[in-house]
Design an enzyme around this catalytic site. Sequence first.
Site, PDB file in Angstrom:
ATOM      1  N   LYS A   1       1.921  -3.411   6.695  1.00 56.91           N
ATOM      2  CA  LYS A   1       2.383  -3.641   5.314  1.00 56.91           C
ATOM      3  C   LYS A   1       3.914  -3.530   5.229  1.00 56.91           C
ATOM      4  O   LYS A   1       4.562  -4.281   4.502  1.00 56.91           O
ATOM      5  CB  LYS A   1       1.720  -2.637   4.363  1.00 56.91           C
ATOM      6  CG  LYS A   1       0.225  -2.852   4.195  1.00 56.91           C
ATOM      7  CD  LYS A   1      -0.093  -4.154   3.474  1.00 56.91           C
ATOM      8  CE  LYS A   1      -1.572  -4.402   3.343  1.00 56.91           C
ATOM      9  NZ  LYS A   1      -1.891  -5.720   2.766  1.00 56.91           N
TER      10      LYS A   1
ATOM     11  N   TYR B   1      -1.987   0.063  10.276  1.00 56.70           N
ATOM     12  CA  TYR B   1      -2.251  -0.613   8.998  1.00 56.70           C
ATOM     13  C   TYR B   1      -1.022  -0.511   8.083  1.00 56.70           C
ATOM     14  O   TYR B   1      -0.517  -1.507   7.567  1.00 56.70           O
ATOM     15  CB  TYR B   1      -3.492   0.002   8.329  1.00 56.70           C
ATOM     16  CG  TYR B   1      -3.592  -0.323   6.873  1.00 56.70           C
ATOM     17  CD1 TYR B   1      -3.736  -1.647   6.453  1.00 56.70           C
ATOM     18  CD2 TYR B   1      -3.503   0.668   5.896  1.00 56.70           C
ATOM     19  CE1 TYR B   1      -3.792  -1.961   5.109  1.00 56.70           C
ATOM     20  CE2 TYR B   1      -3.565   0.361   4.555  1.00 56.70           C
ATOM     21  CZ  TYR B   1      -3.707  -0.952   4.160  1.00 56.70           C
ATOM     22  OH  TYR B   1      -3.750  -1.251   2.830  1.00 56.70           O
TER      23      TYR B   1
ATOM     24  N   SER C   1       0.827  -1.202   0.000  1.00 57.22           N
ATOM     25  CA  SER C   1       0.000   0.000   0.000  1.00 57.22           C
ATOM     26  C   SER C   1       0.862   1.254   0.000  1.00 57.22           C
ATOM     27  O   SER C   1       1.967   1.274   0.557  1.00 57.22           O
ATOM     28  CB  SER C   1      -0.831  -0.024   1.273  1.00 57.22           C
ATOM     29  OG  SER C   1      -1.353   1.245   1.528  1.00 57.22           O
TER      30      SER C   1
HETATM   31  N1  UFG Z   1     -12.439  10.311   3.451  1.00 59.49           N
HETATM   32  C1  UFG Z   1     -13.432  11.219   3.791  1.00 59.49           C
HETATM   33  N2  UFG Z   1     -14.633  10.708   4.193  1.00 59.49           N
HETATM   34  C2  UFG Z   1     -14.900   9.382   4.269  1.00 59.49           C
HETATM   35  C3  UFG Z   1     -13.871   8.471   3.909  1.00 59.49           C
HETATM   36  C4  UFG Z   1     -12.642   8.977   3.516  1.00 59.49           C
HETATM   37  O1  UFG Z   1     -13.227  12.424   3.753  1.00 59.49           O
HETATM   38  O2  UFG Z   1     -16.007   9.001   4.658  1.00 59.49           O
HETATM   39  C5  UFG Z   1     -11.139  10.853   3.039  1.00 59.49           C
HETATM   40  C6  UFG Z   1     -10.004  10.373   3.910  1.00 59.49           C
HETATM   41  O3  UFG Z   1      -9.888  11.143   5.077  1.00 59.49           O
HETATM   42  C7  UFG Z   1      -8.824  10.494   2.943  1.00 59.49           C
HETATM   43  C8  UFG Z   1      -9.449  10.190   1.574  1.00 59.49           C
HETATM   44  O4  UFG Z   1     -10.849  10.388   1.739  1.00 59.49           O
HETATM   45  O5  UFG Z   1      -8.356  11.792   2.944  1.00 59.49           O
HETATM   46  C9  UFG Z   1      -9.223   8.775   1.114  1.00 59.49           C
HETATM   47  O6  UFG Z   1      -9.582   7.923   2.184  1.00 59.49           O
HETATM   48  P1  UFG Z   1      -9.813   6.368   2.014  1.00 59.49           P
HETATM   49  O7  UFG Z   1     -10.205   5.815   3.341  1.00 59.49           O
HETATM   50  O8  UFG Z   1     -10.705   6.088   0.846  1.00 59.49           O
HETATM   51  O9  UFG Z   1      -8.368   5.873   1.585  1.00 59.49           O
HETATM   52  P2  UFG Z   1      -6.985   5.957   2.376  1.00 59.49           P
HETATM   53  O10 UFG Z   1      -6.154   6.896   1.585  1.00 59.49           O
HETATM   54  O11 UFG Z   1      -7.098   6.193   3.805  1.00 59.49           O
HETATM   55  O12 UFG Z   1      -6.512   4.442   2.283  1.00 59.49           O
HETATM   56  C10 UFG Z   1      -6.782   3.714   1.126  1.00 59.49           C
HETATM   57  C11 UFG Z   1      -6.972   2.230   1.437  1.00 59.49           C
HETATM   58  C12 UFG Z   1      -5.685   1.589   1.736  1.00 59.49           C
HETATM   59  C13 UFG Z   1      -4.661   1.960   0.775  1.00 59.49           C
HETATM   60  C14 UFG Z   1      -4.518   3.435   0.751  1.00 59.49           C
HETATM   61  C15 UFG Z   1      -3.432   3.909  -0.106  1.00 59.49           C
HETATM   62  O13 UFG Z   1      -7.833   2.040   2.514  1.00 59.49           O
HETATM   63  O14 UFG Z   1      -5.828   0.207   1.698  1.00 59.49           O
HETATM   64  O15 UFG Z   1      -5.751   3.945   0.301  1.00 59.49           O
HETATM   65  O16 UFG Z   1      -3.206   5.265   0.104  1.00 59.49           O
HETATM   66  F1  UFG Z   1      -3.488   1.451   1.130  1.00 59.49           F
END
Ligand code: UFG
Length: 350
Positions: A161, A157, A133
């Site tokens: 990884k 998390y 990731s």
């Molecule tokens: N976000 C919101 N509201 C929500 C959900 C997410 O604003 O309800 C924001 C988060 O704060 C973040 C962005 O949207 O800024 C993306 O969030 P995600 O949870 O969709 O993704 P992440 O970047 O946290 O993590 C995801 C996957 C991981 C992967 C990672 C790589 O969960 O498995 O992307 O960056 F590794």
Amino acid sequence: MASSEQHILVTGGAGFIGTHCSLQLLQEGYKVSMIDNFHNSVMEAVDSVKELAGPKLAEKLQFHKADLRKIDELEKVFSQNKYDAVIHFGALKAVAESMQHPFRYFENNLIGTINLYQVMSKYNVKKMVFSSSATVYGQPEKIPCVENYPYMPMNPYGRSKVYCEEMGKDIQKADPEWRIISLRYFNPVGAHKSSKLGEDPKGIPNNLMPYLHQVAVGRLPELNVYGHDYPTKDGSAVRDYIHVMDLADGHIAALKKLFTAQDIGFTAYNLGTGQGTSVLEMVAAFEKASGKKIPVKLSPRRPGDATAVYAATDKAQKELGWKPKYGIEEMCRDQWNWAKNNPMGYQKKA
Ligand code: UFG
């Protein structure tokens, strides 16, 4: 085309990326065995893969309900077939959950992977594509993220990884017969164009796109935008979203590399588009694709989140010959197509 003899074991096969990738493997001519414990997935997703593959290719797909944390269950799967390589998706993947429940992440992601490496070694299956990731980079000093940047995970998390990658390196060093490709995904979104495969998390979604899906179809009232004071173009966090079909193609390319490059050792590749998109831009693109207004609530930052990350894509392009085909518009189009045809995901009715 793959040799019809090549049999790939796919852990977490019933999950979002596992299903899309397994379908692609079948269509490329591989035999596929999936393992899943249905922690965050359902059998209906496997049935959809079979349906899309058609009866002839579906004969080449096996499913094993097994939990990677239980080594005897894993041994049973390995004793039934001779595998040529493993694609290891099976893991937990929510940043916020990992901050609250680090043990859950270490238990699932580490013990599962240790067991898998061990059983693979015992059965002399020494080729693995590992699902890593972008979170291993944390918030690097400079973006785009380049594969040789130091590990700086910001949450358990991401750390899980990192540990799995480090274990892979050590195992490969101790036994050079191993070939391991670690694919560092950025943010996988979208769905199969048929709208028969897509992301369907159990419970309230953690990730942005499944959350948007549920708001758009009326299952949730509004989207919380976590963080509106980041030093980015509009104050919301920036990510590199990648279409799940491009990601699946990246796995096929990695597998081909594993089978041909004797000297691959342990190598990591970013799978992203190289484009940064903010949360608010993603909401606007999804509104455009769906024609739905998404109510948003500007909320505090989510612990463990990075400000802005996107991928340097040169290494994967050059060495794997892989390039993403889809942009944000197609990602949102296919995400909405999946959402509107399956408002309740794989469940048939509300
Ligand atoms: N976000 C919101 N509201 C929500 C959900 C997410 O604003 O309800 C924001 C988060 O704060 C973040 C962005 O949207 O800024 C993306 O969030 P995600 O949870 O969709 O993704 P992440 O970047 O946290 O993590 C995801 C996957 C991981 C992967 C990672 C790589 O969960 O498995 O992307 O960056 F590794």
